[in-house]
Design a protein around this motif. Structure first.
Motif, short mmCIF file in Angstrom:
data_model
loop_
_atom_site.label_atom_id
_atom_site.label_comp_id
_atom_site.label_asym_id
_atom_site.label_seq_id
_atom_site.Cartn_x
_atom_site.Cartn_y
_atom_site.Cartn_z
N ILE A 93 -21.35 64.31 -28.96
CA ILE A 93 -21.07 63.30 -27.82
C ILE A 93 -19.56 63.61 -26.21
CG2 ILE A 93 -19.64 60.49 -27.83
CD1 ILE A 93 -20.47 60.70 -30.43
N PHE A 94 -19.00 64.13 -26.93
CA PHE A 94 -17.61 65.19 -26.29
C PHE A 94 -18.87 65.88 -24.99
CE2 PHE A 94 -15.06 68.72 -24.50
CZ PHE A 94 -14.65 67.44 -23.36
N LEU A 95 -19.66 66.56 -25.30
CA LEU A 95 -20.47 67.47 -24.22
C LEU A 95 -21.41 66.57 -24.11
CD1 LEU A 95 -22.07 70.63 -26.79
CD2 LEU A 95 -19.80 70.45 -24.71
N LEU A 108 -20.75 63.44 -22.52
CA LEU A 108 -19.86 62.62 -21.81
C LEU A 108 -19.69 63.97 -20.58
CD1 LEU A 108 -18.83 60.47 -20.97
CD2 LEU A 108 -16.83 61.26 -22.83
N PHE A 109 -19.29 64.55 -20.92
CA PHE A 109 -18.61 66.14 -20.20
C PHE A 109 -19.67 66.73 -19.21
CE2 PHE A 109 -17.72 70.61 -19.23
CZ PHE A 109 -16.71 70.47 -17.89
N VAL A 110 -20.86 66.93 -19.70
CA VAL A 110 -21.80 67.12 -18.88
C VAL A 110 -22.16 66.37 -17.63
CG1 VAL A 110 -24.32 67.84 -18.57
CG2 VAL A 110 -22.35 69.43 -20.44
N ASP A 111 -22.29 64.94 -18.05
CA ASP A 111 -23.43 64.07 -17.22
C ASP A 111 -21.94 63.71 -16.49
OD1 ASP A 111 -25.10 63.76 -18.24
OD2 ASP A 111 -25.04 62.14 -19.73
N THR A 112 -20.11 63.38 -16.99
CA THR A 112 -19.78 63.16 -15.78
C THR A 112 -19.76 64.55 -15.32
OG1 THR A 112 -17.95 61.96 -18.07
CG2 THR A 112 -16.76 62.53 -15.97
N LEU A 113 -19.71 65.99 -15.00
CA LEU A 113 -19.81 66.41 -13.74
C LEU A 113 -20.31 66.64 -13.53
CD1 LEU A 113 -17.64 69.79 -13.39
CD2 LEU A 113 -19.39 70.62 -15.28
N PHE A 114 -22.06 65.79 -13.73
CA PHE A 114 -22.52 66.20 -12.89
C PHE A 114 -23.05 65.04 -12.10
CE2 PHE A 114 -24.06 70.40 -15.20
CZ PHE A 114 -23.86 70.92 -14.23
N PHE A 115 -22.46 64.38 -12.60
CA PHE A 115 -23.32 62.20 -11.67
C PHE A 115 -21.79 61.92 -10.82
CE2 PHE A 115 -26.73 62.71 -14.91
CZ PHE A 115 -27.49 62.71 -13.95
#
Length: 368
Positions: free
Chosen positions: A308-310, A312-319
């Motif tokens: 879940i964290f990964l 959230l982190f990846v989506d937040t980083l790129f979007f």
């Protein structure tokens, strides 16, 4: 292990689209901005098809009356409205002298309305707007910053009125964010007739309405596909100064009807780039979902929360950048929840598309 590998490929996938693609798209937009031959408002006719928009058209009329500059013509095209839309337009027509066309009985639908307007009012360029959009007072003036190309895809922002309705704008934000990157790498795969500008001569050369006139929806994506197939110069513009805004669906039923209309026309458009993108998104989301469910069932909470964290982190980083540009950062926090419900949502849409009658403004939508 599979979830880890999927995460790696997901990062690479977003790196290509949301970093490399967006950088190229920004460069393209910069180059377009430097072109010396710009549009003039005197070259543009605005086409606004409408059907039973009495509850929402006043906000558009308010924006038109507040505009600082105007195009050559503003044409409202009445698609057999049965409410007070015509009267409301007439009450606001004292200063701007809108043109209002009524469609004949043998024509109906947005596709036919746009072509009816084009036939009635020859112009160098056409701008299509939906009857429920709003925009800033300098919106038309900003159009003069645009270059003279064959088609310009302009931003359409869905705005939720409640926290719950933010779910209704999330998938559109994701598609548009990916569309921005795809446009930089190759060409756009999504356009909205709520804010679409195109050159008349190119339209007459490439329009293939005879191939999809039987499909009620898709005026925008079919037209985009026609322009792309002909090798036309299609520009996507991300700047918010060219944006229009419209409300999200107001209920779950309205939301499902809208998404069913969109889903049912995708197969007929036959855009390979769009199909590949949808398939990849489905695979990535599906693997994340399966991983979360698997770890949850086995009470492996470290891996459960790590996944879940990964995500959230990846989506937040790129979007983050795109959601910030659109003023929708509050919606970004819903992405992990969207990943959880997406498989169920996808199954529901596919199932309903086979059994549920899709309607719009009291009409049955046919997409076959």
């Amino acid at each position: 292990m599979i979830t880890t590998i999927c995460t790696l490929f997901y990062v690479i996938y977003l790196l290509i689209i949301r970093v490399i693609g967006v950088l190229k798209q920004n460069k393209n937009e910069h180059c377009f901005a430097e072109l010396t031959e710009k549009l003039m408002l005197s070259d543009i006719t605005v086409l606004i098809p409408f059907r039973n928009e009495a509850k929402r058209i006043e906000q558009l009329l308010t924006c038109l009356n507040a505009s600082t500059k105007f195009p050559a013509k503003i044409v409202f095209i009445n698609d057999h409205s049965t409410d007070d839309s015509i009267q409301i337009i007439a009450q606001n027509n004292s200063t701007l002298n809108f043109n209002v066309l009524g469609m004949p009985d043998d024509l109906n639908g947005k596709k036919q309305a746009i072509r009816f307007g084009i036939a009635a009012f020859p112009s160098s360029y056409y701008l299509t707007l939906d009857a429920d959009v709003v925009f800033s007072s300098d919106y038309f003036q900003m159009l003069e910053d645009l270059p003279k190309v064959d088609m310009v895809i302009l931003p359409v922002i869905l705005k939720a009125n409640s926290f719950f309705q933010r779910f209704f704008e999330l998938d559109v934000l994701l598609i548009n964010s990916l569309n921005q990157g795809i446009a930089g790498l190759k060409s756009p795969i999504v356009a909205s007739g709520a804010n679409l500008l195109f050159k008349a001569t190119t339209f007459h050369q490439v329009d293939s309405i005879e191939n999809h006139a039987h499909i009620n929806s898709g005026d925008d994506v079919f037209l985009l596909n026609d322009f792309k197939k002909a090798g036309s110069n299609v520009a996507l513009v991300s700047s918010m100064k060219h944006a229009v805004y419209t409300e999200t669906p107001q209920s779950i039923n309205e939301y499902l009807q809208q998404r069913l209309r969109w889903f049912s026309k995708t197969g007929a458009v036959k855009d390979k780039d769009a199909s590949i993108l949808v398939a990849l998104q489905a695979v990535f989301t599906g693997v994340f979902f399966v991983g979360i469910v698997y770890y949850g069932i086995h009470a492996n909470w470290i891996e459960f929360f790590t996944v879940i964290f990964l995500k959230l982190f990846v989506d937040t980083l790129f979007f983050w950048q795109f959601f910030q540009l659109q003023g929708r950062l509050a919606t970004l926090i819903l992405l992990p929840f969207y990943a959880l419900i997406f498989p169920f949502y996808s199954i529901l849409i596919v199932t309903l598309s086979n059994y549920k009658t899709v309607q719009w403004k009291g009409r049955i939508i046919k997409n076959y």
